[in-house]
Design an enzyme around this catalytic site. Sequence first.
Site, PDB file in Angstrom:
ATOM      1  N   ASP A 398       0.836  -1.205   0.000  1.00 18.34           N
ATOM      2  CA  ASP A 398       0.000   0.000   0.000  1.00 18.34           C
ATOM      3  C   ASP A 398       0.867   1.250   0.000  1.00 18.34           C
ATOM      4  O   ASP A 398       0.617   2.200  -0.720  1.00 18.34           O
ATOM      5  CB  ASP A 398      -0.962   0.007   1.195  1.00 18.34           C
ATOM      6  N   GLU A 403       2.854   1.235   6.520  1.00 19.38           N
ATOM      7  CA  GLU A 403       2.493  -0.172   6.685  1.00 19.38           C
ATOM      8  C   GLU A 403       3.367  -1.144   5.892  1.00 19.38           C
ATOM      9  O   GLU A 403       3.570  -2.261   6.312  1.00 19.38           O
ATOM     10  CB  GLU A 403       1.019  -0.376   6.299  1.00 19.38           C
ATOM     11  N   TRP A 470     -11.559  -6.199  -1.803  1.00 19.19           N
ATOM     12  CA  TRP A 470     -10.164  -6.518  -1.440  1.00 19.19           C
ATOM     13  C   TRP A 470      -9.892  -7.995  -1.784  1.00 19.19           C
ATOM     14  O   TRP A 470      -9.006  -8.298  -2.575  1.00 19.19           O
ATOM     15  CB  TRP A 470      -9.925  -6.203   0.038  1.00 19.19           C
ATOM     16  N   GLU A 703      -2.095   9.186  -0.916  1.00 27.59           N
ATOM     17  CA  GLU A 703      -3.131   8.275  -0.425  1.00 27.59           C
ATOM     18  C   GLU A 703      -4.496   8.946  -0.384  1.00 27.59           C
ATOM     19  O   GLU A 703      -5.528   8.328  -0.601  1.00 27.59           O
ATOM     20  CB  GLU A 703      -2.742   7.849   1.001  1.00 27.59           C
ATOM     21  N   HIS A 721       1.080   6.268  -2.180  1.00 27.59           N
ATOM     22  CA  HIS A 721       0.173   5.128  -2.368  1.00 27.59           C
ATOM     23  C   HIS A 721      -0.064   5.019  -3.885  1.00 27.59           C
ATOM     24  O   HIS A 721      -0.457   6.000  -4.497  1.00 27.59           O
ATOM     25  CB  HIS A 721      -1.175   5.459  -1.725  1.00 27.59           C
TER      26      HIS A 721
END
Length: 819
Positions: A398, A403, A470, A703, A721
Amino acid sequence: MNKNHAIFSTSFWMEPVQVPEKPDISDSYFEPYVIDDDDRFYQDLRPAQLVCCPLTVSKPVKKAVLYATAHGIYTLYLNGQRIGNQEFAPEFSPYQKCLMYQSYDITPLLKISNPANAAPSLLTMVVAGGWWCGHVGLSGDNCQYGDRLAILLECHIEYEDGDFEIKDFSEAKSSPSHIRYADLSVGEYCDASAAPDWRRDGLNRNDARSGDSFGDDNARNDAGTHWLPLKKIDLPMDNLVPQIGDGVQIIKRLTPHALKQMPDGSWILDVGQNIAGYLEISLDAKAGCKITLEHTEMLDEKGEFLRCIKGRHKEQRDVYITCDGQQSWHPSFTYHGFRYVKITGWPGVPSLSQFHACVLSTPLRRTGFFECSDARLNKLHENIWWSQLANTISIPTDCPQREKAGWTGDAMIYSETMCLLSDAEAFLRRWLSYCRAEQCPDGSVPMVVPYLRQYEKFAAKVGSHTSAGWGDAIVIIPWNLYFHSGNVEILEENYAAMKAWASYAESHARNGLPANFSEMDSERQKRQTYLWNTDFCFGDWLLPSVMKQPGAVPMDSAAKTAELMASAYYANTIWLMEKVAGVLKEQEDANYYHDLHEKIRAAFMAEYVRPDGTLTHEFQGAYVVSLKFHLVPRKLRAQTARRLCELIAQNDDCLDTGFLSVHLLLDVLAETGHADVAYKLLFQTKCPGWLYMIEHGATTIWEKWDCIGSDGSIGAYSYNHYAFGCVGKWFYTRLAGIVAQAPGYRKVRIRPGHDSGLTHVRATVETPYGPLTVAWEILSGTLRVETVIPKEIDARLSLPGREIKLANEKSQNWCSLID
Ligand code: BGC
């Protein structure tokens, strides 16, 4: 112990003597940020371990291959020279099921011991926590796979006289290294003053090399610890697989743009480009200077250093203690998302030439090239590429700072663009194999792959470890890869997993009935089993209009949009499954999916589409997915599309789409006859819009659309992102006008985007038959189109009022745009 493995048949997993990591379990993802004092590494970070072993060969070698892997990440050196150029080996994978080992041809680096050269070669390995036990993911927790490091090494030597020997390195010794800590998220602390020559010599040259003293457990190294034998340990080997595809590498070294001194004496270095990687420094110094490098993607409004990534263990801070003399250093076991570096403790006045920003990525060959008459679009296209580079470090991630996680939805949204810009097939296929490995028995695919344990806590909070949109990555990405390459194998190898996901969605739609079910009439009750309207779903994630409400949190956009989005993605997945089953000649399955899709479609229309073509859920993304996935009756499509345009107009001619619809938005508008609105959105410089980022100095894709607010405020979000970079696809399909009409570009239609307001576009994509280029320009009202198209492709050119079959590999065509 499973010793059936072909490579590691004689060797054992070995553990350096070490203090195990203490599992770190956080309750809050975004605890206030605290910079710990220098003692931090004694509390919750562990030193990288140094392993040394003599490697004796006493006759001429034909070929020597070294096999290696680790619980952790490692680098290897033979006689001081780095072996290979792979960073973070053995990379990130669902380790319990698949741990890659690497093989290195070390023949040219080996020394033969003979009376003239008595010293054996010395193999040195440094191993640090990496994804195995370091701090990773959203919560920054460590010990996701284990709490201690381990290594596996074996060398196969073929001698020139025909003898063959396997060395297992069981006599290796280890010691905590001069790298006091090395953590993917926190950073790296290297004390070069403790071991200036460790690469060449081990921590203590004489002790490490001469057989006797090397074996002396009491020999102390410069860091004040002992060399100790490693412990043989019984750990699984049935998960070992050879390295698949290219590993992470330093793909570029950038020379920074600017360096300025701050009032407190520190320096701020501007690399000029937001990247994922680390800084390489070179200097001449006395031993013992402590240099601190703090990395960030953004400075604050006043140009001062700002930590814009919130959360525990997200320091992105490297520390280097100098040794004596000329030296250069970069970390080896961490990487950062950054454009700016705050430097403290530099001895004297630094100069730009002393720094290089090392850009890390998995080297995916670039195949997509685009250039047009609007410099802002060219910049946007480059920014997309930079975000791709930063988010293809071992797995599709991501973001490279907060993360570094394999969020499936992000990869799904971006996959078509990734296929156009680069040769991503091997990279994405490898990651899809991880998705299959992580798929649960019920068919669900976790929201993050590899599935770090810490996300289970997040899953427990939201009530699901997956989400529509997802988990759909397991269906949509293989389909996109197949459509791009024409390679049926991709569908074959994923088919079982795709089916399992489809049946997970089907059973959750069927069994999950909404709370107000009993109040519904029987018609409505019947259709509920075809709508996926109950489970948790991230929905149209980060919907701008929701996110701008005071105090809004990302989950608010999930709450508003989940129901319709999940049902629409369910319909889309079953629709794709019908197509996939058709390609694979699984006729029975194809029929099944066809019937199911009809029912879902009918249920969707009855539930969400009003007789006037408007939807029960009034947000742009709802319109986008309903139109794109053909969930609106044909006769109402025009009205539905008009309503989408109205919503855009009411939103100040700006998009208001989140993760699950933004990649379809411009397509849908163009396909429904509203290309003018699509162009308005593409060229929009207000927020939210892609060119807003460009006008606010972005060098990568953000993002969130308003990472920098229109008042100049700097948000604490990721500035890297790739998700919203999904618009890159449209540059090729609409602006250049290269539309594949059959898998693998067997059939192509070229429809130049001459109505875009641009005056020229040139783009190249790679087809299985070779590169395909379209270049068009408008000069004095005449559109001129040049094409270079491999002869195997059935290509047609659409010009206003004219269709031309392109018979030659190279052609030039003209048409007047003046009526
Ligand atoms: C990630 C996203 C991801 C999302 C889930 C975030 O923290 O950075 O890109 O898809 O969570 O909705």
